[in-house]
Design a protein around this motif. Structure first.
Motif, PDB file in Angstrom:
ATOM      1  N   ALA A  18       0.835  -1.206   0.000  1.00 30.33           N
ATOM      2  CA  ALA A  18       0.000   0.000   0.000  1.00 30.33           C
ATOM      3  C   ALA A  18       0.867   1.253   0.000  1.00 30.33           C
ATOM      4  O   ALA A  18       0.600   2.199  -0.742  1.00 30.33           O
ATOM      5  CB  ALA A  18      -0.932  -0.007   1.203  1.00 30.33           C
ATOM      6  N   SER A  21       2.293   2.072  -3.360  1.00 33.43           N
ATOM      7  CA  SER A  21       1.273   2.229  -4.416  1.00 33.43           C
ATOM      8  C   SER A  21       1.320   1.096  -5.434  1.00 33.43           C
ATOM      9  O   SER A  21       1.461   1.318  -6.638  1.00 33.43           O
ATOM     10  CB  SER A  21       1.420   3.591  -5.104  1.00 33.43           C
ATOM     11  OG  SER A  21       1.252   4.630  -4.172  1.00 33.43           O
ATOM     12  N   GLN A  22       1.164  -0.119  -4.924  1.00 36.02           N
ATOM     13  CA  GLN A  22       1.148  -1.306  -5.778  1.00 36.02           C
ATOM     14  C   GLN A  22      -0.195  -2.026  -5.623  1.00 36.02           C
ATOM     15  O   GLN A  22      -0.290  -3.064  -4.967  1.00 36.02           O
ATOM     16  CB  GLN A  22       2.306  -2.224  -5.413  1.00 36.02           C
ATOM     17  CG  GLN A  22       3.655  -1.597  -5.668  1.00 36.02           C
ATOM     18  CD  GLN A  22       4.798  -2.527  -5.326  1.00 36.02           C
ATOM     19  OE1 GLN A  22       4.656  -3.477  -4.569  1.00 36.02           O
ATOM     20  NE2 GLN A  22       5.949  -2.247  -5.904  1.00 36.02           N
ATOM     21  N   PRO A  23      -1.250  -1.466  -6.240  1.00 29.97           N
ATOM     22  CA  PRO A  23      -2.583  -2.044  -6.044  1.00 29.97           C
ATOM     23  C   PRO A  23      -2.707  -3.501  -6.483  1.00 29.97           C
ATOM     24  O   PRO A  23      -3.479  -4.254  -5.876  1.00 29.97           O
ATOM     25  CB  PRO A  23      -3.502  -1.127  -6.853  1.00 29.97           C
ATOM     26  CG  PRO A  23      -2.620  -0.334  -7.732  1.00 29.97           C
ATOM     27  CD  PRO A  23      -1.272  -0.289  -7.094  1.00 29.97           C
ATOM     28  N   VAL A  26      -1.504  -5.369  -3.531  1.00 30.09           N
ATOM     29  CA  VAL A  26      -2.518  -5.235  -2.473  1.00 30.09           C
ATOM     30  C   VAL A  26      -3.640  -6.229  -2.730  1.00 30.09           C
ATOM     31  O   VAL A  26      -4.050  -6.977  -1.833  1.00 30.09           O
ATOM     32  CB  VAL A  26      -3.050  -3.779  -2.387  1.00 30.09           C
ATOM     33  CG1 VAL A  26      -4.280  -3.697  -1.501  1.00 30.09           C
ATOM     34  CG2 VAL A  26      -1.961  -2.830  -1.897  1.00 30.09           C
ATOM     35  N   LYS A  27      -4.129  -6.269  -3.960  1.00 26.34           N
ATOM     36  CA  LYS A  27      -5.221  -7.192  -4.313  1.00 26.34           C
ATOM     37  C   LYS A  27      -4.814  -8.642  -4.084  1.00 26.34           C
ATOM     38  O   LYS A  27      -5.574  -9.421  -3.494  1.00 26.34           O
ATOM     39  CB  LYS A  27      -5.613  -6.981  -5.773  1.00 26.34           C
ATOM     40  CG  LYS A  27      -6.731  -7.885  -6.219  1.00 26.34           C
ATOM     41  CD  LYS A  27      -7.097  -7.652  -7.668  1.00 26.34           C
ATOM     42  CE  LYS A  27      -8.224  -8.602  -8.046  1.00 26.34           C
ATOM     43  NZ  LYS A  27      -8.512  -8.580  -9.459  1.00 26.34           N
ATOM     44  N   ALA A  50      -2.208   3.666   2.188  1.00 26.34           N
ATOM     45  CA  ALA A  50      -2.834   3.895   0.884  1.00 26.34           C
ATOM     46  C   ALA A  50      -3.415   5.306   0.806  1.00 26.34           C
ATOM     47  O   ALA A  50      -3.273   5.989  -0.212  1.00 26.34           O
ATOM     48  CB  ALA A  50      -3.915   2.853   0.634  1.00 26.34           C
ATOM     49  N   ASP A  55      -3.511   6.741  -3.040  1.00 32.72           N
ATOM     50  CA  ASP A  55      -3.722   5.624  -3.971  1.00 32.72           C
ATOM     51  C   ASP A  55      -5.185   5.197  -3.846  1.00 32.72           C
ATOM     52  O   ASP A  55      -5.543   4.407  -2.978  1.00 32.72           O
ATOM     53  CB  ASP A  55      -2.771   4.488  -3.612  1.00 32.72           C
ATOM     54  CG  ASP A  55      -2.929   3.264  -4.495  1.00 32.72           C
ATOM     55  OD1 ASP A  55      -3.926   3.170  -5.248  1.00 32.72           O
ATOM     56  OD2 ASP A  55      -2.060   2.387  -4.418  1.00 32.72           O
ATOM     57  N   GLU A  57      -7.149   3.391  -5.784  1.00 35.72           N
ATOM     58  CA  GLU A  57      -7.452   1.993  -6.083  1.00 35.72           C
ATOM     59  C   GLU A  57      -7.192   1.092  -4.871  1.00 35.72           C
ATOM     60  O   GLU A  57      -8.048   0.288  -4.485  1.00 35.72           O
ATOM     61  CB  GLU A  57      -6.636   1.523  -7.287  1.00 35.72           C
ATOM     62  CG  GLU A  57      -7.014   0.141  -7.773  1.00 35.72           C
ATOM     63  CD  GLU A  57      -6.276  -0.274  -9.030  1.00 35.72           C
ATOM     64  OE1 GLU A  57      -6.486  -1.422  -9.461  1.00 35.72           O
ATOM     65  OE2 GLU A  57      -5.472   0.515  -9.576  1.00 35.72           O
ATOM     66  N   SER A  58      -6.038   1.243  -4.253  1.00 36.98           N
ATOM     67  CA  SER A  58      -5.726   0.437  -3.068  1.00 36.98           C
ATOM     68  C   SER A  58      -6.631   0.808  -1.900  1.00 36.98           C
ATOM     69  O   SER A  58      -7.078  -0.067  -1.152  1.00 36.98           O
ATOM     70  CB  SER A  58      -4.257   0.616  -2.667  1.00 36.98           C
ATOM     71  OG  SER A  58      -3.412   0.047  -3.635  1.00 36.98           O
ATOM     72  N   THR A  59      -6.925   2.093  -1.748  1.00 32.67           N
ATOM     73  CA  THR A  59      -7.818   2.539  -0.674  1.00 32.67           C
ATOM     74  C   THR A  59      -9.168   1.859  -0.796  1.00 32.67           C
ATOM     75  O   THR A  59      -9.686   1.298   0.176  1.00 32.67           O
ATOM     76  CB  THR A  59      -7.974   4.071  -0.707  1.00 32.67           C
ATOM     77  OG1 THR A  59      -6.700   4.672  -0.445  1.00 32.67           O
ATOM     78  CG2 THR A  59      -8.980   4.552   0.317  1.00 32.67           C
TER      79      THR A  59
END
Length: 96
Positions: A18, A21-23, A26-27, A50, A55, A57-59
């Motif tokens: 997070a 910023s590596q969504p 994270v997923k 996040a 970020d 998307e990650s949030t």
């Protein structure tokens, strides 16, 4: 490798993903059952990181998975106030 592996600062793989910023990571970690509300030594969660890194998307992924935006002394909601991030506060409020 254990999904909840942490470094000496208490940063889990999810927190590091997070913060960096590596969504996609994270997923993958969420899908593998990573602890969403694990705090590092500074009282920060992956969601806090996040939001701090802005970020979206990650949030959203973390919130959808059930991460607590009020957890910890440096929680995600506090970060939205501290760094004047009203757009991220609005995102969090969608999930409260």
């Amino acid at each position: 490798m254990p999904v909840n592996l942490t470094d000496g600062k208490g940063d889990s793989l999810l927190i590091l993903a997070a913060y960096n910023s590596q969504p996609e990571v994270v997923k993958a970690l969420i899908e593998r059952g990573a602890e969403l509300d694990q705090l590092n030594a500074r009282g920060q969660s992956a969601l806090t990181c996040a939001v701090f890194k802005q970020d979206e998307e990650s949030t959203r992924m973390l919130l959808e998975a059930g991460a607590d935006p009020k957890l910890g002394p440096q929680n995600a909601l506090a970060v939205t106030e501290m760094f004047d991030l009203p757009q991220f506060r609005a995102i969090i409020e969608e999930y409260l």
